[in-house]
Motif scaffolding. Structure first.
Motif, short mmCIF file in Angstrom:
data_model
loop_
_atom_site.label_atom_id
_atom_site.label_comp_id
_atom_site.label_asym_id
_atom_site.label_seq_id
_atom_site.Cartn_x
_atom_site.Cartn_y
_atom_site.Cartn_z
N THR A 1 0.82 -1.21 0.00
CA THR A 1 0.00 0.00 0.00
C THR A 1 0.85 1.26 0.00
N VAL A 2 1.87 1.29 0.84
CA VAL A 2 2.71 2.48 0.93
C VAL A 2 3.52 2.66 -0.35
N TRP A 3 4.05 1.60 -0.90
CA TRP A 3 4.89 1.71 -2.09
C TRP A 3 4.09 2.27 -3.26
N LEU A 4 2.84 1.83 -3.40
CA LEU A 4 2.01 2.35 -4.49
C LEU A 4 1.62 3.80 -4.27
N SER A 5 1.66 4.27 -3.02
CA SER A 5 1.25 5.64 -2.71
C SER A 5 2.39 6.64 -2.90
N LEU A 6 3.64 6.18 -2.94
CA LEU A 6 4.76 7.10 -3.05
C LEU A 6 4.86 7.64 -4.47
N VAL A 7 5.25 8.91 -4.58
CA VAL A 7 5.40 9.54 -5.88
C VAL A 7 6.68 9.03 -6.52
N PRO A 8 6.63 8.48 -7.74
CA PRO A 8 7.86 7.95 -8.35
C PRO A 8 8.83 9.07 -8.68
N GLY A 9 10.10 8.83 -8.38
CA GLY A 9 11.14 9.77 -8.73
C GLY A 9 11.33 10.92 -7.78
N VAL A 10 10.50 11.06 -6.77
CA VAL A 10 10.58 12.19 -5.85
C VAL A 10 10.59 11.65 -4.42
N ALA A 11 11.57 12.07 -3.64
CA ALA A 11 11.67 11.63 -2.25
C ALA A 11 11.40 12.83 -1.35
N TYR A 12 10.17 12.97 -0.91
CA TYR A 12 9.75 14.08 -0.07
C TYR A 12 9.21 13.49 1.22
N TRP A 13 9.84 13.83 2.34
CA TRP A 13 9.50 13.20 3.61
C TRP A 13 8.02 13.35 3.95
N ASP A 14 7.44 14.50 3.65
CA ASP A 14 6.04 14.70 4.01
C ASP A 14 5.13 13.70 3.28
N ASN A 15 5.43 13.43 2.02
CA ASN A 15 4.62 12.45 1.29
C ASN A 15 4.89 11.03 1.78
N SER A 16 6.07 10.76 2.28
CA SER A 16 6.32 9.45 2.87
C SER A 16 5.48 9.26 4.12
N ILE A 17 5.38 10.31 4.93
CA ILE A 17 4.55 10.23 6.14
C ILE A 17 3.08 10.09 5.77
N VAL A 18 2.64 10.84 4.76
CA VAL A 18 1.25 10.73 4.31
C VAL A 18 0.94 9.32 3.83
N THR B 1 13.28 6.41 1.19
CA THR B 1 13.35 7.87 1.10
C THR B 1 14.77 8.36 1.31
N VAL B 2 15.50 7.74 2.23
CA VAL B 2 16.88 8.14 2.48
C VAL B 2 17.76 7.84 1.27
N VAL B 3 17.57 6.68 0.66
CA VAL B 3 18.38 6.30 -0.49
C VAL B 3 18.21 7.30 -1.64
N ARG B 4 17.00 7.85 -1.78
CA ARG B 4 16.75 8.81 -2.85
C ARG B 4 17.00 10.25 -2.42
N ASN B 5 17.77 10.44 -1.35
CA ASN B 5 18.13 11.78 -0.88
C ASN B 5 16.87 12.60 -0.60
N GLY B 6 16.04 12.10 0.29
CA GLY B 6 14.78 12.75 0.58
C GLY B 6 14.93 14.16 1.09
N ALA B 7 14.05 15.04 0.62
CA ALA B 7 14.04 16.43 1.05
C ALA B 7 13.07 16.60 2.21
N HIS C 1 13.26 22.98 -5.94
CA HIS C 1 12.98 22.36 -4.64
C HIS C 1 13.97 21.21 -4.42
N PRO C 2 14.50 21.06 -3.21
CA PRO C 2 15.52 20.02 -3.00
C PRO C 2 15.03 18.60 -3.32
N ALA C 3 13.74 18.37 -3.31
CA ALA C 3 13.25 17.04 -3.69
C ALA C 3 13.40 16.78 -5.18
N LEU C 4 13.62 17.83 -5.97
CA LEU C 4 13.74 17.70 -7.43
C LEU C 4 15.14 18.02 -7.90
N ARG C 5 16.13 17.85 -7.05
CA ARG C 5 17.50 18.20 -7.43
C ARG C 5 17.99 17.38 -8.63
#
Length: 438
Positions: free
Chosen positions: A31-48, A116-122, A273-277
């Protein structure tokens, strides 16, 4: 060994616990993996994603807890041999079942954190968000188990799961403050915004208060002790305060969140935005030719800055403001520079298709695209035969008409570059020595 110890050992080896942990972990990870935005590591969306996963994990955990309560009621005779309170057995069950659910949730959290950490999460992780999801999951376990203790029938497990699923399904994200009650339904967090820590704390407080109310009410029912009324009233008060605070939030769990940009300095200064570096190299490669061709015009820029969608794209003071897709969909760099060329004309719209054709001809050159086929093929051929320097000099002279969408065939004449200011100018007549007669 005491009878209570025997009960605890038997409970620890129960099939419900062996099933619950891997089942909840697998459902949660998918469920969580399908909810994450591909290519973007943003901590707030990980928590959501973690919080929203409880909308599916919760009903399953409640059903498993109810099934365990119905299936293991045969152990009640052993619990009756213990001199402890009649509520002790139920509390031990709840402790084990809640621990199993917490273990599964911790595994899901670990997977999301590593990803999220591996993808340099912002941004920054919200421990309150993890706590809000965990407390909501435990609340489902407690509600499902105690419902089956009150009505120990096989149909109770199915009923509990169906009710919990309906409670989660009828609330849409952002519809009202009801959507913030556990299990919360949260919207995708856009860049430059973030979760409000106060709302996450209120959600965790509401779930803890609701869990305490259910347990204390059951203990009071079983033991028939009036002393339970005092902590029960306190738990009800905590739940009421959390409810009031969630209602006061207006149903909005997301607020502005300024973020330090990620930048690349040469040959342009581009900040996102640092999530899109990861978008910086492609943006630099796409924006540099455009900036070179606009050099010396009122539309020139040396900086490109990503801003929230609430700010319109513009080019002013040497800075180009753009928007980017959160998921960096293919072609995002092309769309970004297209926003810059569109912003050069502001809100002006070409009056006729004829003017639009000439504007499109120049835009194709600015963007490095193939020239479009326009009815005025003669003008298109003439413009296509110019050198790059000729086109740039022409744009410096005709930029106003290009911006105002007023180009005509007469404007497409090559411009001769003026001589440098320090170069000697030719005299209209020869200069003669003073001693030479006229």
């Amino acid at each position: 060994m005491s009878e209570l110890g025997r009960v605890l050992r038997l409970d620890a080896r129960r099939a419900a616990l062996l099933v619950a942990v891997p089942l909840l972990t697998g459902i949660g990870i998918v469920t969580v993996w399908l909810s994450l935005v591909p290519g973007v590591a943003y901590w707030d969306n990980s928590i959501v994603a973690l919080i929203n996963s409880v909308r599916l994990l919760g009903p399953v955990a409640a059903g498993l807890a109810a099934w365990a309560a119905v299936r293991e009621r045969g152990l009640n005779y052993l619990r009756d041999l213990s001199p402890r309170s009649p509520a002790t057995g139920a509390l031990l069950d709840l402790l084990l079942l809640a621990g199993a659910a917490a273990l599964a949730y911790a595994a899901v959290t670990a997977v999301v954190t590593v990803e999220t950490v591996v993808r340099n999460g912002a941004g920054r992780p919200h421990p309150l968000g993890v706590l809000a999801g965990l407390t909501a999951l435990v609340l489902h376990v407690v509600a499902g188990y105690l419902a089956a203790r009150v009505a120990p029938r096989p149909a109770t497990a199915v009923t509990v799961m169906a009710v919990a699923w309906l409670w989660a399904a009828v609330r849409a994200p952002g519809a009202s403050w009801w959507s913030l009650l556990p299990p919360a339904a949260l919207d995708h967090v856009e860049l430059f915004t973030g979760l409000r820590a106060g709302v996450l704390a209120d959600q965790a407080l509401w779930a803890l208060g609701g869990t305490a109310v259910l347990i204390l009410a059951y203990v009071g029912r079983v033991t028939r002790r009036a002393a339970v009324a005092v902590p029960l009233a306190g738990a009800l008060a905590v739940t009421a305060v959390a409810t009031y605070r969630l209602e006061s939030s207006g149903g909005d769990a997301i607020g502005p969140a300024p973020a330090g940009p990620a930048c690349r300095e040469w040959p342009l200064r581009i900040c996102v935005h640092p999530a899109l570096r990861s978008a910086l190299p492609a943006l630099m490669a796409e924006a540099t030719p455009l900036a070179t061709r606009l050099s010396g015009t009122p539309g020139e820029f040396t900086r490109v800055v990503q801003r929230p969608v609430t700010e319109p794209p513009r080019v002013a003071g040497g800075t180009a403001v753009i928007h980017l897709d959160d998921e960096l969909a293919p072609g995002y760099e092309v769309r970004a520079v297209r926003q810059i060329t569109n912003a050069l004309g502001g809100s002006r719209i070409c009056a006729t298709s004829r003017y639009a054709d000439y504007r499109a001809l120049v835009d194709a050159w600015l963007l490095g695209r193939e020239a479009p086929a326009i009815p005025d093929a003669r003008t298109a051929d003439r413009f296509g035969q110019w050198t790059e320097d000729q086109r740039r000099e022409w744009l410096r002279v005709n930029f106003t008409r290009y911006r105002d969408c007023a180009l005509s065939p007469g404007d497409f004449r090559p411009v001769v570059a003026p001589a440098p200011a320090d170069a000697p100018r030719p005299s209209p007549r020869p200069v003669l020595p003073r001693d030479t007669p006229a």
